[in-house]
Scaffold this active site. Structure first.
Site, PDB file in Angstrom:
ATOM      1  N   ASP A 133      80.920   2.052   9.497  1.00 29.77           N
ATOM      2  CA  ASP A 133      82.112   1.338   8.800  1.00 29.77           C
ATOM      3  C   ASP A 133      82.961   2.543   8.405  1.00 29.77           C
ATOM      4  O   ASP A 133      84.242   2.360   7.861  1.00 29.77           O
ATOM      5  CB  ASP A 133      81.833   0.367   7.567  1.00 29.77           C
ATOM      6  CG  ASP A 133      80.953  -0.684   8.145  1.00 29.77           C
ATOM      7  OD1 ASP A 133      81.471  -1.214   8.986  1.00 29.77           O
ATOM      8  OD2 ASP A 133      80.178  -1.129   7.428  1.00 29.77           O
ATOM      9  N   HIS A 165      72.617   4.040   4.644  1.00 33.98           N
ATOM     10  CA  HIS A 165      72.252   2.710   5.405  1.00 33.98           C
ATOM     11  C   HIS A 165      70.871   2.718   5.091  1.00 33.98           C
ATOM     12  O   HIS A 165      70.160   3.484   4.825  1.00 33.98           O
ATOM     13  CB  HIS A 165      72.444   3.084   6.868  1.00 33.98           C
ATOM     14  CG  HIS A 165      72.178   1.854   7.850  1.00 33.98           C
ATOM     15  ND1 HIS A 165      71.048   1.403   8.297  1.00 33.98           N
ATOM     16  CD2 HIS A 165      73.141   1.135   8.194  1.00 33.98           C
ATOM     17  CE1 HIS A 165      71.254   0.289   8.685  1.00 33.98           C
ATOM     18  NE2 HIS A 165      72.566   0.060   8.907  1.00 33.98           N
TER      19      HIS A 165
HETATM   20  N1  CMC Z   1      77.072   6.388  -2.314  1.00 32.92           N
HETATM   21  C1  CMC Z   1      76.430   6.776  -3.454  1.00 32.92           C
HETATM   22  N2  CMC Z   1      75.205   6.759  -3.750  1.00 32.92           N
HETATM   23  C2  CMC Z   1      74.381   6.032  -2.947  1.00 32.92           C
HETATM   24  C3  CMC Z   1      74.893   5.374  -1.661  1.00 32.92           C
HETATM   25  C4  CMC Z   1      76.402   5.586  -1.445  1.00 32.92           C
HETATM   26  N3  CMC Z   1      77.139   4.937  -0.614  1.00 32.92           N
HETATM   27  N4  CMC Z   1      74.141   4.636  -0.968  1.00 32.92           N
HETATM   28  C5  CMC Z   1      72.829   4.922  -1.606  1.00 32.92           C
HETATM   29  N5  CMC Z   1      73.172   5.459  -2.691  1.00 32.92           N
HETATM   30  C6  CMC Z   1      72.034   6.066  -3.590  1.00 32.92           C
HETATM   31  C7  CMC Z   1      71.899   4.814  -4.578  1.00 32.92           C
HETATM   32  O1  CMC Z   1      72.663   5.180  -5.770  1.00 32.92           O
HETATM   33  C8  CMC Z   1      70.362   5.366  -5.130  1.00 32.92           C
HETATM   34  O2  CMC Z   1      70.249   6.545  -5.696  1.00 32.92           O
HETATM   35  P1  CMC Z   1      69.071   6.959  -6.759  1.00 32.92           P
HETATM   36  O3  CMC Z   1      67.760   6.691  -5.902  1.00 32.92           O
HETATM   37  O4  CMC Z   1      69.364   8.025  -7.055  1.00 32.92           O
HETATM   38  O5  CMC Z   1      69.071   5.805  -7.828  1.00 32.92           O
HETATM   39  C9  CMC Z   1      69.647   5.482  -3.468  1.00 32.92           C
HETATM   40  O6  CMC Z   1      70.903   6.292  -2.688  1.00 32.92           O
HETATM   41  C10 CMC Z   1      69.246   4.533  -2.806  1.00 32.92           C
HETATM   42  O7  CMC Z   1      70.170   3.513  -2.638  1.00 32.92           O
HETATM   43  P2  CMC Z   1      69.661   2.086  -2.347  1.00 32.92           P
HETATM   44  O8  CMC Z   1      70.871   1.183  -2.557  1.00 32.92           O
HETATM   45  O9  CMC Z   1      68.554   1.605  -2.892  1.00 32.92           O
HETATM   46  O10 CMC Z   1      69.322   2.200  -0.757  1.00 32.92           O
HETATM   47  P3  CMC Z   1      69.603   1.375   0.136  1.00 32.92           P
HETATM   48  O11 CMC Z   1      69.138   2.249   1.639  1.00 32.92           O
HETATM   49  O12 CMC Z   1      69.027   0.078   0.118  1.00 32.92           O
HETATM   50  O13 CMC Z   1      71.241   0.996   0.454  1.00 32.92           O
HETATM   51  C11 CMC Z   1      73.329   0.505   1.246  1.00 32.92           C
HETATM   52  C12 CMC Z   1      71.741   0.898   1.913  1.00 32.92           C
HETATM   53  C13 CMC Z   1      74.030   0.384   2.835  1.00 32.92           C
HETATM   54  C14 CMC Z   1      73.289  -0.763   0.720  1.00 32.92           C
HETATM   55  C15 CMC Z   1      73.953   1.678   0.425  1.00 32.92           C
HETATM   56  O14 CMC Z   1      73.640   3.156   1.076  1.00 32.92           O
HETATM   57  C16 CMC Z   1      75.186   1.477   0.003  1.00 32.92           C
HETATM   58  O15 CMC Z   1      75.707   0.803  -0.732  1.00 32.92           O
HETATM   59  N6  CMC Z   1      76.295   2.035   0.940  1.00 32.92           N
HETATM   60  C17 CMC Z   1      77.791   1.681   0.800  1.00 32.92           C
HETATM   61  C18 CMC Z   1      78.249   0.392   1.364  1.00 32.92           C
HETATM   62  C19 CMC Z   1      78.401   0.513   2.899  1.00 32.92           C
HETATM   63  O16 CMC Z   1      78.588   1.392   3.583  1.00 32.92           O
HETATM   64  N7  CMC Z   1      77.681  -0.532   3.567  1.00 32.92           N
HETATM   65  C20 CMC Z   1      77.656  -0.728   5.044  1.00 32.92           C
HETATM   66  C21 CMC Z   1      76.457  -0.240   5.636  1.00 32.92           C
HETATM   67  S1  CMC Z   1      76.383  -0.282   7.176  1.00 32.92           S
HETATM   68  C22 CMC Z   1      77.066  -1.850   8.105  1.00 32.92           C
HETATM   69  C23 CMC Z   1      76.136  -2.950   8.127  1.00 32.92           C
HETATM   70  O17 CMC Z   1      75.272  -2.802   9.008  1.00 32.92           O
HETATM   71  O18 CMC Z   1      76.013  -3.590   7.242  1.00 32.92           O
END
Ligand code: CMC
Length: 390
Positions: A325, A268
């Site tokens: 989710d 998240h």
């Molecule tokens: N699985 C594997 N690696 C992940 C994941 C994941 N679900 N989420 C983040 N990472 C890794 C990403 O690869 C990156 O790694 P590195 O720094 O080594 O390159 C690091 O964690 C940071 O990722 P980011 O995308 O820059 O981080 P963020 O905080 O912007 O991402 C997120 C938040 C929700 C987009 C992401 O965690 C994600 O894609 N999760 C899966 C989709 C999901 O479940 N979304 C629902 C969010 S909750 C409902 C809502 O409020 O919308």
């Protein structure tokens, strides 16, 4: 002029001040108007939470009753709108339909929001009709007769009935399912400046009408990294189940930086610990499955996947924990909601939050047009050559 701060995704910029939702991402705290999400999920129904978000406080009994009457009075959808629903291809994604139809509502209800009364009516009309329209689009996509809302049913009971009632098999309302749906929507009702809410505020900041702003919010929510994740999670569980239930393979893929696969329902932008909503949702899975007197093989997959992932240092080092989710799809499946409707369920729940945030923006005397800057990294000055010389 001056310095421009580079903040991709604006994750370190406060775009507004707000009194609606408080989040502490490090501690996993979520409060609406100061009330902890755990207490609201346990004790309040969705309509009370709508009132809370819109008005700043929980309703008295009289206020609650008045709101329920208004929601009932505005629950029908203009009959002329049915033709739109009917003419979408049967396979159309219901998020696309909902976004289009919310925008279309403005043409059917063009009253200007110039008085307190007109503003309240618009808000409640939206909250009530969006639920009716969501059920309508589902019925029509299946070739089923539309079921109209009933005055003797609550907001949530009505939705379940509009989704499931049939002339040959009348829908039997289960109290526990109605409670579960209330809780599901309470948990989704607001989440401060997430992608869709910021979209609603951005469109609203240009003084576009509220229907247009909400339609844009729904479009943003559709994405799989945001609201679309609830559908993607269940599809991921299904894929794991079909390929023999090997959760370790999914964990391995999620860690592989050459593989675009992510564990859906994990991680998240703000929570760097367990999402407090996921904890409540996980408990609700057991509760609804017990009431339905059934088992869901996807729950076993979910729990095993969570266990294996959280034992892996990649996930803990990256602060990746289950989000709302991860378990919500299992609750929805048990309530008989088909997977293509999952993100629509999120949208109905988030609607009062979007509206409250839009209202807060409109009431802000210092509101500014959303206009972020950029760091330009393109070509510097060039001369235009005539077309034959390029
Ligand atoms: N699985 C594997 N690696 C992940 C994941 C994941 N679900 N989420 C983040 N990472 C890794 C990403 O690869 C990156 O790694 P590195 O720094 O080594 O390159 C690091 O964690 C940071 O990722 P980011 O995308 O820059 O981080 P963020 O905080 O912007 O991402 C997120 C938040 C929700 C987009 C992401 O965690 C994600 O894609 N999760 C899966 C989709 C999901 O479940 N979304 C629902 C969010 S909750 C409902 C809502 O409020 O919308």
């Amino acid at each position: 002029t001056g310095y421009i701060t580079f903040d991709p995704g604006f994750s370190n910029s406060g775009s507004c001040t707000s009194t609606i939702t408080y989040m502490d991402g490090a501690k996993g705290v979520l409060r609406y108007r100061g009330y902890p999400i755990e207490q609201l999920a346990e004790t309040s129904c969705f309509v009370e939470v709508c009132y809370l978000l819109l008005n700043g406080d929980l309703p008295s009994r009289a206020e609650y009753q008045r709101m329920s009457v208004m929601l009932n009075d505005h629950s029908l959808v203009h009959e002329d709108m049915q033709i739109f629903f009917q003419n979408f291809p049967r396979s159309a994604n219901p998020m696309g339909i909902l976004s289009s139809m919310v925008n279309a509502l403005r043409s059917f209800y063009p009253e200007l929001m110039t008085t307190e009364e007109a503003i309240e009516t618009t808000f409640l009309r939206l909250i009530s009709k969006v639920r009716t329209m969501a059920a309508m689009s589902h019925r029509i996509s299946r070739g089923h007769k539309i079921v109209y809302p009933r005055p003797d049913y609550s907001y949530c009971a009505n939705f379940l009935n509009m989704m499931h009632d049939s002339p040959v098999r009348p829908y039997e309302i289960k109290k526990e399912f109605v409670e579960a749906l209330n809780m599901f929507w309470v948990l989704h009702a607001d989440h401060e400046q997430n992608c869709s809410t910021s979209t609603v505020r951005a469109v609203g900041s240009a003084r576009a009408n509220i229907y247009a702003a909400l339609s844009a919010g729904i479009a943003a929510l559709w994405g799989p990294l945001h609201g679309g994740a609830n559908r993607a999670v269940v599809e991921m569980f299904e894929d794991i189940r079909k390929s023999g239930g090997d959760v370790k393979k999914a964990v391995k893929r999620a860690k592989d930086k050459n593989d675009p696969f992510r564990l859906m329902g994990f991680g998240h932008s703000v929570y760097k610990t367990y999402d407090p909503r996921a904890k409540i949702m996980k408990k609700m899975c057991d509760k609804v499955l017990a009431v339905a007197n059934t088992e869901d093989p996807l729950l076993d997959i979910a729990m095993e996947l969570e266990e294996v992932a959280l034992k892996d240092s990649y996930f803990t080092d990256h602060n990746l924990y289950p989000n709302i989710d991860f378990y919500s799809g299992i609750v929805l499946r048990t309530l008989g909601i088909p997977v293509e409707m999952f993100t629509v369920m999120f949208a109905i729940g988030r609607l009062p939050g979007w509206i409250a945030q839009w209202k807060e923006l409109m009431d802000d005397p210092f509101k500014k047009l959303f206009r972020p800057r950029q760091i330009y990294v393109g070509e510097t000055m060039r001369e235009v050559l005539p077309i034959d010389e390029r």
